[in-house]
Structures are given as structure tokens and as C-alpha cells.
Write an enzyme that holds these catalytic residues in place. Structure first.
Site, mmCIF file in Angstrom:
data_model
loop_
_atom_site.group_PDB
_atom_site.id
_atom_site.type_symbol
_atom_site.label_atom_id
_atom_site.label_comp_id
_atom_site.label_asym_id
_atom_site.label_seq_id
_atom_site.Cartn_x
_atom_site.Cartn_y
_atom_site.Cartn_z
ATOM 1 C CG HIS A 119 -1.798 -1.185 1.309
ATOM 2 N ND1 HIS A 119 -2.780 -1.476 0.393
ATOM 3 C CD2 HIS A 119 -1.805 -2.193 2.205
ATOM 4 C CE1 HIS A 119 -3.364 -2.612 0.738
ATOM 5 N NE2 HIS A 119 -2.782 -3.066 1.827
ATOM 6 C CB ALA A 141 -0.916 -0.916 12.933
#
Length: 180
Positions: free
Chosen positions: A92, A152
């Protein structure tokens, strides 16, 4: 950099994106880079060439132009010449800022909105087989050991040992496996 070494780097990156590597071959890799089907793979392709060619050569000019163009469009800032090992994977690819003095090992994967920064000129050193999740900040002179995983949203301000998983702000180790 020799042509054989550049080809090896390109194919190792391509294998990470396709899981088929040599079976799809160089021709398909070049077609993908020209068509931009995967902008992160395309950026990495041109970045590798730009890092190995002088800007004044025709190929070097095109590679620098494409790296700059794709980088601006998707917010990927990896300075030409940053030390990045084989089989690098950008998942991404958007919003990525990496300090030019950073060292990244082999088989590493990074995610979107990654920042590897330094105000003092001593950015992170990242080992082999490392996964870095989305929205992660690596601040100043930290060492990320081999086989480490960073979850994350982590803000890493201290070293992460090999085989460890770190999460949180500031990042703390939640799992540390011993090597077999």
C-alpha cells in the site's frame, strides 16, 4: 553497480510482489513498471535503476524522472541511494518518508504511512526479514533486529531486538522469541 547485480535486485523485489519471480521474467516486470499496475512495485523498479545509474545517462534520466513522478503522486520519499537490501516490499505504497541514511536489510516489508526520521543524521538500521506495519514512526538512532515485527501505529524510540514483536506508543515488546 553491475548490471547482473541490478537484475538480481530487481528480480528479488519482483518475486516479492508476484510470488512467481523468474517464472514471469524480466519482460513482465518491465511491462508492469511501464504500465504502473502496482504503483509501489513500479516505484521500486525505477528507484533501483535510478540508484544504480547516473542521472546524465538516458536510462538514468528516465529512471530519476519516473521515481520522482511516482513518488510525488503517491507521497513516497525514499532518497536515491538509500541502502535497501534484496527482496524489498512496499505494501500500500502511500505516505512513506525514509531518511536517506537509513539502512534496510534483505526481505523487509513496509506498510503505508511509515516515517523513518532523524534530526541528527542517525536514522534507523533495520535488519533482515523485518515487517513494519502501517502508521509506524522510527525515531532517531534505533536498531531493529532480524525477524522483528513492528505493529501498526507504533512509535519506536528504542532498539527492538531480533525475533521480537513491538507495538504501542512508545513501542514496547510484547513477544520475544528465541532463535532456534
Amino acid at each position: 553497480m553491475k548490471l547482473a547485480e541490478l537484475k538480481d535486485l530487481l528480480l528479488s523485489d519482483w518475486e516479492r510482489y508476484t510470488r512467481l519471480g523468474e517464472k514471469l521474467g524480466c519482460e513482465q516486470m518491465i511491462i508492469n513498471a511501464l504500465t504502473g499496475k502496482n504503483h509501489a512495485a513500479s516505484f521500486l523498479f525505477w528507484w533501483r535503476i535510478a540508484s544504480s545509474c547516473r542521472r546524465r545517462t538516458p536510462l538514468g534520466f528516465v529512471a530519476h524522472f519516473m521515481t520522482d513522478r511516482i513518488g510525488r503522486k503517491y507521497g513516497i520519499q525514499i532518497p536515491i541511494g538509500t541502502k535497501i537490501g534484496r527482496a524489498f516490499y512496499i505494501g500500500h505504497g502511500i505516505g512513506i518518508v525514509i531518511n536517506g541514511n537509513t539502512t534496510i536489510g534483505d526481505n523487509c516489508s513496509i506498510s503505508q504511512f511509515l516515517t523513518i526520521g532523524s534530526n541528527k543524521g542517525t536514522p534507523a538500521r533495520i535488519g533482515n526479514n523485518v515487517y513494519i506495519g502501517p502508521n509506524v514512526c522510527l525515531v532517531e538512532d534505533v536498531v531493529i533486529g532480524n525477524n522483528a515485527k513492528i505493529g501498526a501505529g507504533a512509535v519506536v524510540v528504542k532498539d527492538i531486538p531480533a525475533n521480537a514483536t513491538a507495538v504501542g506508543n512508545p513501542a514496547r515488546i510484547i513477544i520475544k522469541q528465541t532463535e532456534l
